[in-house]
Motif scaffolding. Structure first.
Motif, short mmCIF file in Angstrom:
data_model
loop_
_atom_site.label_atom_id
_atom_site.label_comp_id
_atom_site.label_asym_id
_atom_site.label_seq_id
_atom_site.Cartn_x
_atom_site.Cartn_y
_atom_site.Cartn_z
N UNK A 97 0.84 -1.19 0.00
CA UNK A 97 0.00 0.00 0.00
C UNK A 97 0.88 1.25 0.00
N UNK A 98 0.27 2.38 -0.32
CA UNK A 98 1.01 3.64 -0.37
C UNK A 98 1.67 3.98 0.96
N UNK A 99 0.97 3.67 2.06
CA UNK A 99 1.52 3.94 3.38
C UNK A 99 2.85 3.21 3.57
N UNK A 100 2.86 1.90 3.29
CA UNK A 100 4.09 1.12 3.46
C UNK A 100 5.18 1.60 2.51
N UNK A 101 4.81 1.92 1.28
CA UNK A 101 5.81 2.42 0.34
C UNK A 101 6.43 3.71 0.85
N UNK A 102 5.59 4.59 1.39
CA UNK A 102 6.08 5.87 1.91
C UNK A 102 7.00 5.65 3.11
N UNK A 103 6.59 4.81 4.04
CA UNK A 103 7.40 4.53 5.23
C UNK A 103 8.73 3.89 4.84
N UNK A 104 8.69 2.97 3.90
CA UNK A 104 9.90 2.22 3.54
C UNK A 104 10.87 3.03 2.68
N UNK A 105 10.48 4.21 2.25
CA UNK A 105 11.41 5.08 1.53
C UNK A 105 12.49 5.62 2.46
N UNK A 106 12.18 5.68 3.74
CA UNK A 106 13.14 6.16 4.72
C UNK A 106 13.89 4.97 5.31
N UNK A 107 15.22 4.90 5.19
CA UNK A 107 15.97 3.74 5.68
C UNK A 107 15.75 3.41 7.15
N UNK A 108 15.65 4.44 8.00
CA UNK A 108 15.42 4.17 9.43
C UNK A 108 14.05 3.57 9.67
N UNK A 109 13.04 4.11 9.00
CA UNK A 109 11.70 3.56 9.16
C UNK A 109 11.58 2.17 8.55
N UNK A 110 12.26 1.95 7.42
CA UNK A 110 12.27 0.63 6.80
C UNK A 110 12.84 -0.40 7.77
N UNK A 111 13.96 -0.07 8.39
CA UNK A 111 14.60 -0.96 9.35
C UNK A 111 13.67 -1.23 10.54
N UNK A 112 13.03 -0.18 11.03
CA UNK A 112 12.11 -0.33 12.17
C UNK A 112 10.90 -1.16 11.79
N UNK A 113 10.42 -1.00 10.58
CA UNK A 113 9.28 -1.76 10.09
C UNK A 113 9.60 -3.26 10.09
N UNK A 114 10.76 -3.62 9.55
CA UNK A 114 11.18 -5.02 9.51
C UNK A 114 11.37 -5.55 10.93
N UNK A 115 11.95 -4.73 11.80
CA UNK A 115 12.15 -5.12 13.21
C UNK A 115 10.80 -5.40 13.88
#
Length: 158
Positions: free
Chosen positions: A42-60
């Motif tokens: 979804x657009x929300x996840x794509x937007x969050x995952x554009x930021x490396x810190x947020x991407x890392x936190x999302x996977x965590x």
């Protein structure tokens, strides 16, 4: 043993999405995506995952949810004004996979904005108000009726 074809299962996922507007993802026991509906994030996840810190936190956060499911054999619900859930799939005593659902907006726009700002500050992200507004708008885009259905689905009250 009950068996279902992948095509039939994909149709169930599509029907679930059309009913709830919640993305649903099937993972194998090794936490690898088998398929999802819709297929793209979804657009929300794509937007969050554009930021490396947020991407890392999302996977965590995802991995933490999988770990909790493994330890408890029960669904894990992650709630930070946006709700995402992971449910383990078992065959007897063996974990054979997971279902992930989300995201569901739980709060009003002001509370979601505050949560987004806190997350930005917590993770040391330099972002503009435009990024927070975009994420907040994407989260809150769900209709109230869809949110209510989601709360019932995950056993949460409004």
């Amino acid at each position: 043993m009950f068996q279902v074809s992948i095509e039939d299962l994909k149709k169930v996922f599509e029907d679930f999405y059309n009913l709830t507007k919640f993305m649903i993802v099937l993972y194998d026991q090794d936490r690898k995506v088998l398929f999802s509906y819709p297929e793209s994030m979804c657009e929300f996840c794509q937007c969050v995952r554009e930021n490396p810190k947020l991407f890392e936190k999302c996977i965590e956060c995802d991995n933490h949810g999988f770990d909790v499911c493994d330890a408890t054999r029960k669904p894990y619900i992650y709630d930070m004004s946006v709700i995402e859930a992971i449910a383990p799939i078992h065959s007897g005593e063996m974990n054979i996979g997971y279902l992930m659902f989300g995201q569901i907006a739980r709060e009003n726009k002001d509370k979601i904005r505050l949560s987004a700002q806190k997350a930005r500050d917590l993770f040391g992200i330099n972002s503009t108000e435009d990024m927070i507004s975009k994420i907040m708008d994407l989260i809150y885009a769900f209709k109230r009726t869809t949110m209510s259905q989601g709360m019932l689905l995950f056993g949460k009250s409004k």
